[in-house]
Design a protein around this motif. Sequence first.
Motif: not given
Length: 238
Positions: A54-59, A113-118, A129-140, A142-144
């Motif tokens: 799990i990735l916790d951003v701005a932790a 596709d590295e994390f089960d949850a962000v 740039d919150p929109q870019q951050a949301l895209r980065e969260f999606l990138r890292v 995993k599908p599902g």
Amino acid sequence: MRADLGKDPSQVSAMFDGVAARYDLTNNVLSVGNAPLWRVATTRAVDPKAGEKILDVAAGTGTSSASLARSGASVVAADFSPGMIEVGRQRQAHVPNLVFVEADATDLPFGDDEFDAVTISFGLRNVNDPQQALREFLRVTKPGGRLVVCEFSHPANPLMRTGYDVYQRWIMPSLVRLTSSNDTAYEYLNESIGAWPDQAALAARIRAAGWSEVAYRNLTGGIVALHRGRKPGTPPVE
């Protein structure tokens, strides 16, 4: 120092460096004791499980990350404030399955596709740039995999909205002066909350970044909102 709504990354990082030592105390006071309840709700929404990553951003100081790690999941606490990370490493040194990484939410140093949850709590509105951050969260993710965003929002009830405005304008500044190591930084807090989109608008932004099954629910009457999403695709077979 304090940042402005231009959210220059160096300014925001320096601002959080300046409040790191007393950040958790100030948050608990300013939230009138609600911060731990919001953290519990966020942890439940993430639903961490042993063996997950799990990735916790701005932790920040890792308080939310430690809560996630109690499940047995491996948690990466990412923040772009070196001061926050330093305090977090000291305070969470007893948590074996938690590591801290200095990282920019808009350019994460992780593979696809590295994390089960962000998840990110009270940090998305501080990203330039919150929109870019949301895209980065999606990138890292995993599908599902899962996304949970806990962020200040806008109370729907007019009476609560008025009361919250009075609190922000007149009561919060006095509490900040008593508890914070950098009270001017919290002027930015009020400005950033007021400029942040409401619940439906943020949900639309999350969908636009590519997330599916986007939904939200209010906490404390909408002072805070929990947004959830899922990365399209079938989870990999482990």
